[in-house]
Design an enzyme around this catalytic site. Sequence first.
Site, PDB file in Angstrom:
ATOM      1  N   TYR A 124      -4.428   9.789  -1.564  1.00 30.42           N
ATOM      2  CA  TYR A 124      -4.456  11.155  -1.844  1.00 30.42           C
ATOM      3  C   TYR A 124      -5.788  11.457  -2.661  1.00 30.42           C
ATOM      4  O   TYR A 124      -5.861  12.530  -2.978  1.00 30.42           O
ATOM      5  CB  TYR A 124      -3.229  11.623  -2.844  1.00 30.42           C
ATOM      6  CG  TYR A 124      -1.994  11.448  -2.116  1.00 30.42           C
ATOM      7  CD1 TYR A 124      -1.760  11.274  -0.763  1.00 30.42           C
ATOM      8  CD2 TYR A 124      -1.103  12.331  -2.813  1.00 30.42           C
ATOM      9  CE1 TYR A 124      -0.572  11.232  -0.064  1.00 30.42           C
ATOM     10  CE2 TYR A 124       0.174  12.613  -1.926  1.00 30.42           C
ATOM     11  CZ  TYR A 124       0.345  12.057  -0.726  1.00 30.42           C
ATOM     12  OH  TYR A 124       1.536  12.252  -0.038  1.00 30.42           O
ATOM     13  N   LYS A 191       2.954  -2.698  -1.185  1.00 31.46           N
ATOM     14  CA  LYS A 191       2.776  -3.321  -0.010  1.00 31.46           C
ATOM     15  C   LYS A 191       1.879  -4.487   0.012  1.00 31.46           C
ATOM     16  O   LYS A 191       0.945  -4.655   0.781  1.00 31.46           O
ATOM     17  CB  LYS A 191       2.838  -2.428   1.474  1.00 31.46           C
ATOM     18  CG  LYS A 191       2.886  -3.053   2.666  1.00 31.46           C
ATOM     19  CD  LYS A 191       4.273  -3.473   2.688  1.00 31.46           C
ATOM     20  CE  LYS A 191       4.497  -4.026   4.201  1.00 31.46           C
ATOM     21  NZ  LYS A 191       6.017  -4.539   4.265  1.00 31.46           N
ATOM     22  N   ASP A 225       8.959  -1.144   1.741  1.00 27.13           N
ATOM     23  CA  ASP A 225       9.976  -1.237   2.808  1.00 27.13           C
ATOM     24  C   ASP A 225      11.442  -1.617   2.344  1.00 27.13           C
ATOM     25  O   ASP A 225      12.488  -1.054   2.628  1.00 27.13           O
ATOM     26  CB  ASP A 225       9.702  -2.011   4.180  1.00 27.13           C
ATOM     27  CG  ASP A 225       8.797  -3.242   3.873  1.00 27.13           C
ATOM     28  OD1 ASP A 225       8.760  -3.555   2.604  1.00 27.13           O
ATOM     29  OD2 ASP A 225       8.674  -3.910   4.690  1.00 27.13           O
ATOM     30  N   ASP A 249       5.111   9.333  -3.851  1.00 26.82           N
ATOM     31  CA  ASP A 249       5.393  10.683  -3.555  1.00 26.82           C
ATOM     32  C   ASP A 249       6.789  10.670  -2.180  1.00 26.82           C
ATOM     33  O   ASP A 249       7.493  11.322  -2.425  1.00 26.82           O
ATOM     34  CB  ASP A 249       4.308  11.166  -2.711  1.00 26.82           C
ATOM     35  CG  ASP A 249       4.208  12.677  -2.139  1.00 26.82           C
ATOM     36  OD1 ASP A 249       5.398  13.381  -2.548  1.00 26.82           O
ATOM     37  OD2 ASP A 249       3.456  13.250  -1.415  1.00 26.82           O
TER      38      ASP A 249
END
Length: 359
Positions: A124, A191, A225, A249
Amino acid sequence: MKHKITLIPGDGIGPEVTDAAKMCIEATGVKIEWEEVIAGLSAKEKFGELLPENVIESIKRNKVALKGPIVTPIGEGFRSVNVAIRHALDLYACVRPAKTYPGVKSFYKDIDLVIVRENSEDLYSGIEFEEGQSATKKLISQIEKASKKKIRPGSGISIKPISKFATERIVRFAFEYALEFKRKKITCVTKANIMKFTDGLFLKTAREVAKKYVGKIIFEEMLVDNMSMQLVQKPNNYDILLLPNLYGDILSDLCAGLIGGLGIAPGANIGDNMGVFEAVHGSAQKYKGLNKVNPTAMVLSGVLMLRYIKEDKSAERLEDAVKKVIAEGKSVTYDFKADPNDPNAVGTKEMTNAIISKL
């Protein structure tokens, strides 16, 4: 004590839900002097710009703002007015509680999560290079040379910066928030197994900061995940989720879905010495002026704001009033009803008045 607070009504349903929150906050008896400024479409029409400088100046001066949802027209300079405000004021911590209230349609019970999202970095940051441009081709060539990896011709490129500085401060924020509000556990979500030098840095830094809070707050790690699956299966196992910008987000909307939707999802964007409080939902232009939409998310954002300015008793009273109205199920908007077309559903103003009557 009188508080001076910036009020930004917003676009679409923004003025309606912001006025609802304002009325509820004032009804608690907290003394507030509102300084109203406009941003978004209304500012574009009046001043020719989406984010006039006086908006930023007002928030800097007052240190606190209550903001309605704002539209960013496509192709109008800003990727997002909301993101522009956060970056201009260095509001690096996005706080989004997700809490079930009896009476809200949901598959889950007794959820009480808080998403703490890093707000200033990651994808972002807005550092992008368009497909086919000369600068993009040059960058691709440099990346291929440095990484010894091939990038397909015709690719667009987004840059994902994550720094130790920004990570340290969001992790500290999360732990201090946990202590202040008597939370028990922080789950750091990344991740890092794949993005070893960005998410990996976030996780490594979080581990370092967490050492200072051993014995006070439980710290655990989760891949994003797996976290998504765990939240759907066992959301009650979690307390505070600490995430980089993009994952924060996405998972904050997932958590809003767990508790019944964006209509009851409040939010706060906080820096070192100021905060902007806003509902997570958008401006819902099609409902503008219809006295139809649910004001709860904005009112609960007002609750967060009251806690921020240390008006804790008033915050508790207002949240309790919201709980009572929702639990009764009488003076609530259409989205709380089993049938959205239920003729007994009330409008924004009527639900607001019902909340005020419970204070």
